[in-house]
Design a protein around this motif. Sequence first.
Motif, PDB file in Angstrom:
ATOM      1  N   VAL A  18      25.246 -38.612  -1.608  1.00 14.28           N
ATOM      2  CA  VAL A  18      26.119 -37.477  -1.932  1.00 14.28           C
ATOM      3  C   VAL A  18      27.586 -37.888  -1.805  1.00 14.28           C
ATOM      4  O   VAL A  18      28.426 -37.503  -2.624  1.00 14.28           O
ATOM      5  CB  VAL A  18      25.780 -36.259  -1.033  1.00 14.28           C
ATOM      6  N   SER A  19      27.905 -38.699  -0.814  1.00 15.75           N
ATOM      7  CA  SER A  19      29.267 -39.207  -0.646  1.00 15.75           C
ATOM      8  C   SER A  19      29.677 -40.084  -1.831  1.00 15.75           C
ATOM      9  O   SER A  19      30.804 -39.983  -2.337  1.00 15.75           O
ATOM     10  CB  SER A  19      29.372 -39.996   0.657  1.00 15.75           C
ATOM     11  N   ARG A  22      30.448 -37.947  -4.790  1.00  9.03           N
ATOM     12  CA  ARG A  22      31.775 -37.355  -4.645  1.00  9.03           C
ATOM     13  C   ARG A  22      32.857 -38.354  -5.041  1.00  9.03           C
ATOM     14  O   ARG A  22      33.787 -38.035  -5.779  1.00  9.03           O
ATOM     15  CB  ARG A  22      31.993 -36.899  -3.209  1.00  9.03           C
ATOM     16  N   GLN A  23      32.734 -39.589  -4.560  1.00 14.09           N
ATOM     17  CA  GLN A  23      33.748 -40.605  -4.838  1.00 14.09           C
ATOM     18  C   GLN A  23      33.762 -41.027  -6.305  1.00 14.09           C
ATOM     19  O   GLN A  23      34.823 -41.197  -6.896  1.00 14.09           O
ATOM     20  CB  GLN A  23      33.510 -41.828  -3.962  1.00 14.09           C
ATOM     21  N   GLY A  26      33.744 -37.283  -8.578  1.00  9.94           N
ATOM     22  CA  GLY A  26      34.646 -36.194  -8.212  1.00  9.94           C
ATOM     23  C   GLY A  26      33.942 -34.859  -8.099  1.00  9.94           C
ATOM     24  O   GLY A  26      34.532 -33.820  -8.349  1.00  9.94           O
ATOM     25  N   VAL A  27      32.678 -34.887  -7.705  1.00  8.26           N
ATOM     26  CA  VAL A  27      31.877 -33.673  -7.617  1.00  8.26           C
ATOM     27  C   VAL A  27      31.385 -33.494  -6.193  1.00  8.26           C
ATOM     28  O   VAL A  27      30.850 -34.419  -5.593  1.00  8.26           O
ATOM     29  CB  VAL A  27      30.665 -33.741  -8.579  1.00  8.26           C
ATOM     30  N   GLU A  28      31.575 -32.303  -5.669  1.00  9.61           N
ATOM     31  CA  GLU A  28      31.082 -31.963  -4.344  1.00  9.61           C
ATOM     32  C   GLU A  28      29.668 -31.408  -4.492  1.00  9.61           C
ATOM     33  O   GLU A  28      29.467 -30.223  -4.700  1.00  9.61           O
ATOM     34  CB  GLU A  28      32.004 -30.936  -3.686  1.00  9.61           C
ATOM     35  N   TYR A  50      27.504 -29.171 -12.029  1.00 12.62           N
ATOM     36  CA  TYR A  50      28.529 -29.176 -10.982  1.00 12.62           C
ATOM     37  C   TYR A  50      29.800 -29.854 -11.479  1.00 12.62           C
ATOM     38  O   TYR A  50      30.910 -29.413 -11.176  1.00 12.62           O
ATOM     39  CB  TYR A  50      28.024 -29.885  -9.721  1.00 12.62           C
ATOM     40  N   ARG A  51      29.642 -30.892 -12.241  1.00 13.33           N
ATOM     41  CA  ARG A  51      30.801 -31.622 -12.756  1.00 13.33           C
ATOM     42  C   ARG A  51      31.619 -30.760 -13.707  1.00 13.33           C
ATOM     43  O   ARG A  51      32.847 -30.820 -13.713  1.00 13.33           O
ATOM     44  CB  ARG A  51      30.315 -32.884 -13.469  1.00 13.33           C
ATOM     45  N   THR A  55      35.851 -29.768  -9.644  1.00 14.02           N
ATOM     46  CA  THR A  55      36.277 -31.107  -9.266  1.00 14.02           C
ATOM     47  C   THR A  55      36.923 -30.984  -7.900  1.00 14.02           C
ATOM     48  O   THR A  55      37.312 -29.900  -7.470  1.00 14.02           O
ATOM     49  CB  THR A  55      37.295 -31.697 -10.265  1.00 14.02           C
ATOM     50  N   LEU A  56      37.041 -32.074  -7.214  1.00  8.32           N
ATOM     51  CA  LEU A  56      37.676 -32.036  -5.908  1.00  8.32           C
ATOM     52  C   LEU A  56      39.155 -31.710  -6.066  1.00  8.32           C
ATOM     53  O   LEU A  56      39.812 -32.168  -7.001  1.00  8.32           O
ATOM     54  CB  LEU A  56      37.530 -33.391  -5.208  1.00  8.32           C
TER      55      LEU A  56
END
Length: 80
Positions: A18-19, A22-23, A26-28, A50-51, A55-56
């Motif tokens: 999941v990390s 995110r990196q 850019g999706v939490e 989600y994308r 975005t973060l």
Amino acid sequence: EDDFFLLGGHSLLATQLVSQVRQRFGVELPLRVLFEQSTICKLAPVLEQYRNRQTLPDIGKAVSEVMDEDTDDEWEGESF
């Protein structure tokens, strides 16, 4: 169609995955999504959803916006 958990995945690896999502994207992505959609075929469309909808946040922009909301006279005479 290979299942992440049947291939030896576990909660710590899921957190790392999941990390990485995110990196790289850019999706939490909530961790529970990986538990619910544990194959690439199932996860890919959910990740795309989600994308498309989030975005973060840009931390610098967020801090700037908060600072802009404060009036200058609140900070006069303050030293940090």
